[in-house]
Write a protein that holds these residues in place. Structure first.
Motif, short mmCIF file in Angstrom:
data_model
loop_
_atom_site.label_atom_id
_atom_site.label_comp_id
_atom_site.label_asym_id
_atom_site.label_seq_id
_atom_site.Cartn_x
_atom_site.Cartn_y
_atom_site.Cartn_z
N ASN A 59 0.79 -1.24 0.00
CA ASN A 59 0.00 0.00 0.00
C ASN A 59 0.81 1.27 0.00
OD1 ASN A 59 -1.58 -2.18 1.88
ND2 ASN A 59 -2.95 -1.09 0.51
N ALA A 60 2.14 1.16 0.24
CA ALA A 60 2.95 2.38 0.31
C ALA A 60 2.98 3.10 -1.03
CB ALA A 60 4.37 2.04 0.76
N LYS A 61 2.83 4.42 -0.97
CA LYS A 61 2.80 5.23 -2.19
C LYS A 61 4.02 6.14 -2.23
CE LYS A 61 -1.41 4.48 -3.96
NZ LYS A 61 -1.47 3.40 -4.91
N PRO A 62 4.38 6.61 -3.43
CA PRO A 62 5.49 7.58 -3.50
C PRO A 62 5.10 8.90 -2.82
CG PRO A 62 4.55 7.17 -5.69
CD PRO A 62 3.87 6.24 -4.75
N LEU A 63 6.09 9.55 -2.27
CA LEU A 63 5.90 10.84 -1.61
C LEU A 63 5.44 11.88 -2.64
CD1 LEU A 63 6.52 11.49 1.37
CD2 LEU A 63 8.70 12.44 0.62
N PRO A 64 4.54 12.79 -2.28
CA PRO A 64 4.15 13.85 -3.23
C PRO A 64 5.39 14.61 -3.71
CG PRO A 64 2.75 13.93 -1.27
CD PRO A 64 3.81 12.91 -1.00
N SER A 65 5.38 14.99 -4.96
CA SER A 65 6.59 15.55 -5.56
C SER A 65 7.00 16.89 -4.93
CB SER A 65 6.44 15.69 -7.07
OG SER A 65 5.35 16.53 -7.35
N TYR A 66 6.05 17.67 -4.40
CA TYR A 66 6.46 18.93 -3.79
C TYR A 66 7.31 18.67 -2.56
CZ TYR A 66 3.18 18.82 0.16
OH TYR A 66 2.53 18.51 1.32
N LEU A 67 7.06 17.56 -1.87
CA LEU A 67 7.89 17.25 -0.70
C LEU A 67 9.27 16.75 -1.13
CD1 LEU A 67 5.41 15.57 1.82
CD2 LEU A 67 6.36 17.90 1.87
N ILE A 68 9.31 16.02 -2.23
CA ILE A 68 10.60 15.56 -2.75
C ILE A 68 11.45 16.77 -3.15
CG2 ILE A 68 11.69 14.35 -4.68
CD1 ILE A 68 9.46 12.27 -4.47
N GLN A 69 10.82 17.73 -3.80
CA GLN A 69 11.58 18.94 -4.20
C GLN A 69 12.06 19.71 -2.97
OE1 GLN A 69 9.17 21.14 -7.03
NE2 GLN A 69 9.14 19.39 -8.41
N ARG A 70 11.18 19.84 -2.00
CA ARG A 70 11.60 20.55 -0.79
C ARG A 70 12.75 19.83 -0.09
NH1 ARG A 70 6.38 21.90 2.72
NH2 ARG A 70 5.06 22.96 1.19
N TYR A 71 12.68 18.49 -0.06
CA TYR A 71 13.78 17.72 0.54
C TYR A 71 15.09 18.01 -0.19
CZ TYR A 71 17.14 13.96 0.68
OH TYR A 71 18.32 13.28 0.70
N HIS A 72 15.06 17.97 -1.53
CA HIS A 72 16.29 18.24 -2.28
C HIS A 72 16.80 19.65 -1.97
CE1 HIS A 72 16.70 14.48 -4.36
NE2 HIS A 72 15.48 14.55 -4.86
N GLY A 73 15.87 20.59 -1.83
CA GLY A 73 16.27 21.95 -1.46
C GLY A 73 16.94 21.99 -0.09
N TRP A 74 16.37 21.28 0.87
CA TRP A 74 16.96 21.21 2.22
C TRP A 74 18.36 20.60 2.15
CZ3 TRP A 74 18.31 16.56 4.71
CH2 TRP A 74 18.73 16.69 6.03
N ARG A 75 18.48 19.54 1.36
CA ARG A 75 19.77 18.85 1.31
C ARG A 75 20.85 19.75 0.69
NH1 ARG A 75 23.29 15.00 -0.63
NH2 ARG A 75 23.73 13.49 1.01
N ALA A 76 20.44 20.53 -0.30
CA ALA A 76 21.41 21.39 -0.99
C ALA A 76 21.78 22.63 -0.18
CB ALA A 76 20.85 21.81 -2.35
N THR A 77 21.01 22.93 0.86
CA THR A 77 21.29 24.15 1.63
C THR A 77 21.55 23.80 3.10
OG1 THR A 77 18.89 24.50 1.87
CG2 THR A 77 20.00 25.67 0.09
N THR A 78 20.50 23.62 3.88
CA THR A 78 20.66 23.38 5.33
C THR A 78 21.59 22.20 5.61
OG1 THR A 78 18.41 24.20 5.64
CG2 THR A 78 19.41 23.02 7.48
N TYR A 79 21.32 21.07 4.97
CA TYR A 79 22.18 19.91 5.23
C TYR A 79 23.61 20.19 4.79
CZ TYR A 79 24.66 15.60 4.92
OH TYR A 79 25.66 14.66 5.07
N SER A 80 23.72 20.69 3.58
CA SER A 80 25.06 20.92 3.00
C SER A 80 25.88 21.88 3.87
CB SER A 80 24.87 21.46 1.59
OG SER A 80 26.08 21.83 1.04
N ASP A 81 25.23 22.92 4.37
CA ASP A 81 25.94 23.91 5.19
C ASP A 81 26.31 23.37 6.57
OD1 ASP A 81 25.63 25.72 3.15
OD2 ASP A 81 23.89 26.72 4.02
N ASN A 82 25.60 22.34 7.00
CA ASN A 82 25.80 21.83 8.37
C ASN A 82 26.23 20.38 8.40
OD1 ASN A 82 24.58 24.11 10.17
ND2 ASN A 82 23.14 23.87 8.46
#
Lengths: 215, 215, 215, 215
Positions: free
Chosen positions: D3-26
């Motif tokens: 039953n598991a479904k893929p995450l909505p794409s807006y959350l995937i984009q936001r995650y990539h944004g977090w990874r490229a900024t907050t995560y990357s900086d820290n």
């Protein structure tokens, strides 16, 4: 302008995320868009409703659609009275300056503006009749549409009115001389769509059938 | 409405693709949006320009922003004259019916409407002065902004005018009694943004500095 | 309650800082949230672990996610025995009262609870077998998961068990009649995620592949 | 787990944004957190409510607070009956394994769980009395609190009950032998807070005054 406030920080963070990913990956395209100007293929007239994203439904990227969004996706009739008419300005700019090949009017289900128009015309929303009601006066554009659906079963009437809003807008578009000419010269086609938000359905107006048909 | 034409097939194909993927994966969300109504946090007033997608910049999904788009993201002053005012209707609906917490006015670089206003006010676009020019009459809203930037160096003047368009809109927003009251009651905040399409930059107006500052 | 102590002053100072900035800038939004209630789109079931902030990873602000956090992001099977079941209560409230469209179970690397479960099931943590061990009895929920990974290489076993914790929770979620019905009616979708704290990676469970796949 | 479904794409984009900024900086900090384990100073017991972000109020970053969130921030009394008790497990893990110096119980205004408890105890929500109601059985923990506030004016009663929920939880915490010992040994302090979502106010329980006092 002393009242302007800083943007909420979650939006600032999301923006930085966008810039580090989507923008960064597509910088060449954004630069070209900035330098060569926009050449959109179509204009879309859609509702402000937060639930209707035409760019998502049609997988459209930056540069593809010139998009006007107002309450209930309405186009008023051609009225060159020297006053400011925001919607008419968007149509003029799209057809005369950008020379778009298509104008798509996109209506939708569960539209609050249409519901308001229905209630106003049925006499159950007297506040919308006030001269000072901007929503009421804007929805006046749809009054001829209400006349056409007033005998429809109550359960179906709002939905019917949502579709009339698309047709009234297409009819009003044709009252603009530059639209009419462009359509007659085959330089522009116009299209009427209606989407069901909950079901993800899309219908288009078919003049031969005289009704909206599922795509 | 005999003029409506079928949608181009590439858009029909993209729609079917969207329905089989994005809609299908998020059906639960679309249904809830349809049944429980929209509760957007913010209204965004943006340009029709095909190059500016506020939902992309801020990673916003369906349901998050109530979006009005017109030429040059302008808000006219409060004029309750019983005529139809599409932009004023969107503001009224957002503040009074949806009770949004933020109104964001988003300007942008390379704006064709602003360029037209600049040329009209500088005397190089006489066609925009015609009473029948919808774009010209719409851009009249920005005339007070042109006065403020007319001494700016010509190379920087259009950009300065793009930012004035945001400020004029914020100022005009505050002429709406229900906006003013909501701002004074801390139930609404207003924000002025400007984005550089080619560089992916975002600036916000800072009243303390009296200018736009990069985010 | 004579034992309550005053909050450490560094937290009081930070609170005053937050109130003077974030709260003050977003007062309109907080007021609307208080008055109109919450309408979160998703429920997230995450670990108490101090290193996992789902709101940061997804740029989510107040109002967006209904968040339950417990040891090892576990959901027990449906057991309506009239006793108190805190996690089951959160699921019931999210699905029945808030009608969220998504439930996301978010596991993570380096999880102390999962490590404890692994050691308990491997026989190296006898204290967790005590009837009085709340952590041990809570981690019993994951015993079926341990059975599935016990033949995995020891180096990879804990990580495999972290991912099983997500799957067991999703399976247990489906034992709640109101979850099952909502999923079958396309009013709710469930999602299994696992994040690597040190690497900032995010994986989601893909039923077609039968394993977690990097996003 | 089909039953598991893929995450909505807006959350995937936001995650990539977090990874490229907050995560990357820290990245250095996230890696150290992964390798050296968490050493949170405090445990916070807060509500699942989407409007209450304790990390925002206290400017807390990853690694700082061990956070348990359940309906109405309740702690049940110590009941070592060999059954699974999710909340008790979080308390045990925080005190025994992590040796946190503080436990903060954070209540809040407009709490749906507390409102439900109030209605259930007042006899206006019979569905919550059902043995199968997880929310009802969970809110039973707060019944002694309802007894204490039932003579409070109706207008103030729910708010009074929200504060009793914090006190009941603190009292129940003290029934856990390892909490009591740690408090008596000055290795742990406990704190009762209540926040007003709309006003951004924070109050703490003051045993000398016998009531909550604004910070």
């Amino acid at each position: 302008m002393q009242n302007a406030k800083p943007l909420p920080s979650y939006l600032i963070q999301r923006y930085h995320g966008w810039r580090a990913t989507t923008y960064s990956d597509n910088k060449a395209w954004y630069r070209r868009l900035a330098e060569s100007g926009q050449h959109p293929r179509a204009m879309v007239i859609s509702c402000c409703d937060s639930r209707v994203h035409v760019t998502s439904i049609f997988g459209a990227d930056e540069g593809e659609f010139f998009i006007h969004r107002n309450i209930a996706n309405l186009v008023p009739p051609y009225t060159p009275d020297g006053k400011n008419h925001g919607t008419s300005a968007t149509v003029e700019y799209a057809v005369q300056a950008l020379k778009v090949a298509h104008i798509v009017v996109l209506g939708h289900s569960n539209c609050g503006g249409i519901k308001g128009c229905h209630d106003m015309c049925s006499g159950t929303a007297p506040e919308l009749l006030e001269s000072s009601s901007f929503v009421g006066r804007w929805m006046d554009i749809l009054r001829p549409g209400f006349e056409r659906v007033k005998d429809v079963d109550e359960a179906d009437r709002t939905r019917a009115l949502e579709k009339e809003a698309v047709l009234i807008s297409l009819e009003n578009l044709m009252t603009f001389p530059f639209v009419k000419t462009a359509v007659e010269d085959d330089r522009l086609t116009i299209h009427g769509l209606w989407t069901d938000v909950g079901e993800g359905a899309l219908e288009q107006y078919d003049p031969a059938m005289g009704r909206f048909v599922k795509i």
